[in-house]
Design an enzyme around this catalytic site. Sequence first.
Site, PDB file in Angstrom:
ATOM      1  N   LYS A 109     -21.962  -9.719  -4.688  1.00 12.35           N
ATOM      2  CA  LYS A 109     -23.416  -9.711  -4.861  1.00 12.35           C
ATOM      3  C   LYS A 109     -23.994 -11.114  -4.699  1.00 12.35           C
ATOM      4  O   LYS A 109     -25.066 -11.292  -4.109  1.00 12.35           O
ATOM      5  CB  LYS A 109     -23.772  -9.139  -6.238  1.00 12.35           C
ATOM      6  CG  LYS A 109     -23.456  -7.650  -6.362  1.00 12.35           C
ATOM      7  CD  LYS A 109     -23.484  -7.153  -7.796  1.00 12.35           C
ATOM      8  CE  LYS A 109     -23.034  -5.707  -7.873  1.00 12.35           C
ATOM      9  NZ  LYS A 109     -22.918  -5.196  -9.263  1.00 12.35           N
ATOM     10  N   GLN A 153     -23.468  -6.519 -15.392  1.00 12.97           N
ATOM     11  CA  GLN A 153     -22.311  -5.958 -14.709  1.00 12.97           C
ATOM     12  C   GLN A 153     -21.538  -5.024 -15.641  1.00 12.97           C
ATOM     13  O   GLN A 153     -21.106  -5.415 -16.726  1.00 12.97           O
ATOM     14  CB  GLN A 153     -21.395  -7.083 -14.203  1.00 12.97           C
ATOM     15  CG  GLN A 153     -20.213  -6.602 -13.391  1.00 12.97           C
ATOM     16  CD  GLN A 153     -20.628  -5.887 -12.120  1.00 12.97           C
ATOM     17  OE1 GLN A 153     -21.510  -6.339 -11.394  1.00 12.97           O
ATOM     18  NE2 GLN A 153     -19.989  -4.757 -11.847  1.00 12.97           N
ATOM     19  N   ASP A 176     -31.222  -2.558 -11.456  1.00 17.59           N
ATOM     20  CA  ASP A 176     -30.165  -1.547 -11.415  1.00 17.59           C
ATOM     21  C   ASP A 176     -30.730  -0.137 -11.608  1.00 17.59           C
ATOM     22  O   ASP A 176     -30.075   0.849 -11.282  1.00 17.59           O
ATOM     23  CB  ASP A 176     -29.116  -1.819 -12.510  1.00 17.59           C
ATOM     24  CG  ASP A 176     -27.815  -2.347 -11.925  1.00 17.59           C
ATOM     25  OD1 ASP A 176     -27.606  -2.191 -10.702  1.00 17.59           O
ATOM     26  OD2 ASP A 176     -27.001  -2.896 -12.689  1.00 17.59           O
TER      27      ASP A 176
END
Length: 384
Positions: A109, A153, A176
């Site tokens: 990422k 994460q 997200d």
Amino acid sequence: MRGRMAVWWRCKSFTSSASPSRLAKPLIYLDRPDIWYPSSSPSGVSPYLRHAYNEHAAADIDGKLIANDIKATVATEIRHMKSSIRKVPGLGVILVGKRKDSFSFVSIKKKACEEVGIASVVVELPEDSTEHEVLAVVSLLNRKESVHGILVQLPLPNHLSEEKIINAVNVEKDVDGFHPVNMGNLAMTGREPLFIPCASRGCLEVLHRCSVEIIGKKVVVIGRSKIGGLPTSLLLQPRVFIETITLLFGLERHHATVSVVHAFTKNPEQITREADILVSDVGVPNLVRGHWLKPGVVVIDMGSTLVKDSNNSHCSHVTGDVCYEEAIHKASAITPVPGGVGPVTISMLLSNTVEAAKRAYQWTERSYQQEQSFSYIPLSNVHI
């Protein structure tokens, strides 16, 4: 708490390595026009399908090519934003612990951010961090104006409450798409979330770019996690985004008949054999075998599991939920693992981050184009 934290602050290069010449058609939910009909290639065959030499084998869906085109579009927008308002999008990532797979995903990422010109902030915390310490970092990133998107994460260590930490993320920075407000709006008629979970948005982007007909088709989604299965099933159902979909495609494209298969489903292979489109996201290698599929099905394999090689315990490879070797003899098209949905999911994260920055700065690509059109008015046309 500072002594327990390793904070890496990396402001990435603002110049993009993505080629501006490879601009694709607009992304879903990215500066959409009032009415937008998806265009098809002149040959009638999607450029994202790699057809096998064997006419009886499925076409591979080239997720890397799709992702590259999306990143080129995103990079162009970032370049225009920087030129127009001297600002760039910023992404904050929180990584707790030393899981190899999580560290690898964060590295991917970070690299993707660098490629398109997004400024990245990575906060690494030790495995034994307390919930209070993690929430303090979330609060810090929530307040930071240069950070427009926050990503926690997953998975987190077992002693931490994933729900509590995700809920603490500012909903306007929840790139997200896991915040309960975004997930709730996704499930409700007449509501629109600020962000759609990246994997699900990537799945829909793949289907769209490959010109897969969705309306009226039978779709089976294997898995119901909030990361992939649940939001994907919601996106495909008729009650979601009726007005928005009409604006996007000129028709209510996502009106599929959706069935969800989960751990307690009896005889799942009987259900999957009815699917025109099959989506799997459970993380069980080779769960879906050839006899689970009907001829001509489109297979979207969102699973990704690291499996050790049987011949060499020191080597491993990434495997999807679908037994690829068997599925290619039944499906019409399939996303390989790796190289399928994964790269597109990363590009959706970049797109969500850009959307967050545009919303924060109240800037659009259209405003940039208007600025450019005013900048090039010939003086001979100006009457004083």
